[in-house]
Write a protein that holds these residues in place. Structure first.
Motif, PDB file in Angstrom:
ATOM      1  N   MET A 175       0.842  -1.200   0.000  1.00  0.00           N
ATOM      2  CA  MET A 175       0.000   0.000   0.000  1.00  0.00           C
ATOM      3  C   MET A 175       0.878   1.251   0.000  1.00  0.00           C
ATOM      4  SD  MET A 175      -3.158  -1.054   0.004  1.00  0.00           S
ATOM      5  CE  MET A 175      -4.195   0.258   0.646  1.00  0.00           C
ATOM      6  N   LEU A 176       0.472   2.234  -0.791  1.00  0.00           N
ATOM      7  CA  LEU A 176       1.193   3.501  -0.851  1.00  0.00           C
ATOM      8  C   LEU A 176       0.378   4.574  -0.150  1.00  0.00           C
ATOM      9  CD1 LEU A 176       2.304   3.409  -4.610  1.00  0.00           C
ATOM     10  CD2 LEU A 176       3.488   2.484  -2.617  1.00  0.00           C
ATOM     11  N   THR A 177       1.042   5.615   0.294  1.00  0.00           N
ATOM     12  CA  THR A 177       0.370   6.709   0.993  1.00  0.00           C
ATOM     13  C   THR A 177       0.149   7.876   0.039  1.00  0.00           C
ATOM     14  OG1 THR A 177       1.458   6.068   3.041  1.00  0.00           O
ATOM     15  CG2 THR A 177       0.469   8.267   2.975  1.00  0.00           C
ATOM     16  N   VAL A 178      -1.087   8.356  -0.004  1.00  0.00           N
ATOM     17  CA  VAL A 178      -1.416   9.492  -0.862  1.00  0.00           C
ATOM     18  C   VAL A 178      -0.765  10.754  -0.315  1.00  0.00           C
ATOM     19  CG1 VAL A 178      -3.268  10.956  -1.771  1.00  0.00           C
ATOM     20  CG2 VAL A 178      -3.607   8.477  -1.579  1.00  0.00           C
ATOM     21  N   LYS A 179      -0.026  11.425  -1.183  1.00  0.00           N
ATOM     22  CA  LYS A 179       0.600  12.684  -0.777  1.00  0.00           C
ATOM     23  C   LYS A 179      -0.213  13.881  -1.268  1.00  0.00           C
ATOM     24  CE  LYS A 179       5.118  14.784  -0.252  1.00  0.00           C
ATOM     25  NZ  LYS A 179       6.567  14.658  -0.538  1.00  0.00           N
ATOM     26  N   LYS A 180      -0.727  13.754  -2.509  1.00  0.00           N
ATOM     27  CA  LYS A 180      -1.536  14.834  -3.067  1.00  0.00           C
ATOM     28  C   LYS A 180      -2.433  14.290  -4.172  1.00  0.00           C
ATOM     29  CE  LYS A 180      -1.293  19.526  -4.917  1.00  0.00           C
ATOM     30  NZ  LYS A 180      -0.427  20.640  -5.352  1.00  0.00           N
ATOM     31  N   VAL A 181      -3.695  14.677  -4.168  1.00  0.00           N
ATOM     32  CA  VAL A 181      -4.616  14.299  -5.237  1.00  0.00           C
ATOM     33  C   VAL A 181      -4.594  15.405  -6.290  1.00  0.00           C
ATOM     34  CG1 VAL A 181      -7.008  13.784  -5.849  1.00  0.00           C
ATOM     35  CG2 VAL A 181      -6.094  12.999  -3.653  1.00  0.00           C
ATOM     36  N   LEU A 182      -4.236  15.040  -7.523  1.00  0.00           N
ATOM     37  CA  LEU A 182      -4.153  16.046  -8.583  1.00  0.00           C
ATOM     38  C   LEU A 182      -5.486  16.186  -9.320  1.00  0.00           C
ATOM     39  CD1 LEU A 182      -0.593  15.259  -9.993  1.00  0.00           C
ATOM     40  CD2 LEU A 182      -1.248  16.900  -8.249  1.00  0.00           C
ATOM     41  N   GLY A 200      -2.692  11.361   3.049  1.00  0.00           N
ATOM     42  CA  GLY A 200      -2.564  10.438   4.179  1.00  0.00           C
ATOM     43  C   GLY A 200      -3.305   9.134   3.975  1.00  0.00           C
ATOM     44  N   ASP A 201      -4.262   9.103   3.032  1.00  0.00           N
ATOM     45  CA  ASP A 201      -4.986   7.860   2.743  1.00  0.00           C
ATOM     46  C   ASP A 201      -4.042   6.852   2.100  1.00  0.00           C
ATOM     47  OD1 ASP A 201      -7.288   8.919   3.708  1.00  0.00           O
ATOM     48  OD2 ASP A 201      -8.261   9.220   1.757  1.00  0.00           O
ATOM     49  N   HIS A 202      -4.443   5.572   2.165  1.00  0.00           N
ATOM     50  CA  HIS A 202      -3.651   4.522   1.526  1.00  0.00           C
ATOM     51  C   HIS A 202      -4.289   4.124   0.198  1.00  0.00           C
ATOM     52  CE1 HIS A 202      -0.970   4.052   4.876  1.00  0.00           C
ATOM     53  NE2 HIS A 202      -1.995   3.884   5.715  1.00  0.00           N
ATOM     54  N   VAL A 203      -3.430   3.742  -0.733  1.00  0.00           N
ATOM     55  CA  VAL A 203      -3.908   3.282  -2.030  1.00  0.00           C
ATOM     56  C   VAL A 203      -3.003   2.139  -2.484  1.00  0.00           C
ATOM     57  CG1 VAL A 203      -2.530   5.010  -3.289  1.00  0.00           C
ATOM     58  CG2 VAL A 203      -4.501   3.959  -4.396  1.00  0.00           C
TER      59      VAL A 203
END
Length: 276
Positions: free
Chosen positions: A1-8, A37-40
């Motif tokens: 799982m990766l951590t969201v840094k910024k939603v474009l 901060g969400d996981h994807v």
């Protein structure tokens, strides 16, 4: 799982990756409802690529301010086609450069504007594989967008592909194409003829110039043709003198010494053309 840094946008987001620091993830609806901060899961992404330099990350984010999401998706399909045809992972800068170029090119087409490409024949001869793939891409775009994209765009796209494959700047690639075009124009003027762009001798000349420029830039030009040089100077003085004029132009543009052996090869090519 990766951590969201910024939603474009709904389909593109920046995530923290354990191996690559920041990565761009692309997938339909991937960014919808997500926040920092969400996981994807990386397998949810249809495509991910690394923009290692902060400057390129910023450029890509700015690109998304004016390029709509559907076009971003289309561009990723296009870049995947290029990578498949050449069996490589392209330098990530192509996501910025080619997307930006084609976005404005299509905007011009919709406005009824057509930017002519004076270097189309030279581009096709210099980079035949890139030109072939670029033709495929422009046809694909035309069909997807139901637009009649002018042929000149194929040349521009081919240069972008070559730039990404060789990791040379587009400015440098453009300069070489323009140099070859200038050398051809000077040749026509000096020999007082209009060269048939389909003539086999023209094709040989342009291909030779392209390879000569590559070898000179890489410092791999070691030929010695002193004995033949004197014969050609006596037999074909007009073409021999013209070859030195072309070499001087090459030297001024490339800012590198041109080996004297080049005069022999150019004289032979020019002599064939002059028979027209």
């Amino acid at each position: 799982m990766l951590t969201v840094k910024k939603v474009l946008n709904n389909n593109v987001l920046v995530a923290e990756h354990p191996n690559y620091a920041e990565v761009i993830l692309i997938g339909k609806g991937l960014g919808f409802g997500k926040k920092t901060g969400d996981h994807v899961a990386d397998e949810q992404a249809e495509k991910f690529f690394v923009l290692k330099e902060e400057k390129e990350q910023e450029q890509y984010k700015q690109l998304l301010d004016y390029v709509d999401e559907s076009f971003i998706g289309l561009m990723n399909d296009i870049i995947e086609i290029v990578e498949e045809r050449f069996s490589v992972n392209l330098h990530e800068h192509i996501h910025i450069a080619l997307t930006d170029h084609l976005f404005y090119a299509i905007k011009r087409v919709k406005q009824g504007l057509d930017v002519k490409n004076p270097f189309l024949p030279e581009t096709e001869l210099a980079y035949p594989k890139e030109f072939s793939v670029a033709t495929e891409l422009v046809d694909y775009l035309s069909n997807q967008l139901d637009l009649d994209i002018p042929p000149g765009e194929v040349g521009f796209v081919a240069l972008h592909i070559h730039s990404a494959l060789t990791r040379r700047s587009l400015k440098e690639v453009n300069r070489h194409t323009q140099l070859i075009s200038e050398l051809v124009s000077v040749t026509e003027e000096a020999l007082k003829l209009k060269i048939d762009r389909k003539d086999v001798n023209y094709l040989r000349l342009v291909r030779h110039l392209h390879h000569a420029i590559e070898r000179i830039n890489k410092g791999q030009y070691f030929d010695n043709q002193d004995s033949l040089k004197k014969v050609l100077q006596a037999e074909y003085p007009v073409c021999y003198n013209l070859s030195w004029k072309l070499m001087k132009i090459m030297q001024q543009t490339l800012r590198k010494a041109i080996p004297e052996a080049e005069a022999v090869y150019l004289t032979l090519h020019l002599q064939r053309l002059s028979k027209q």
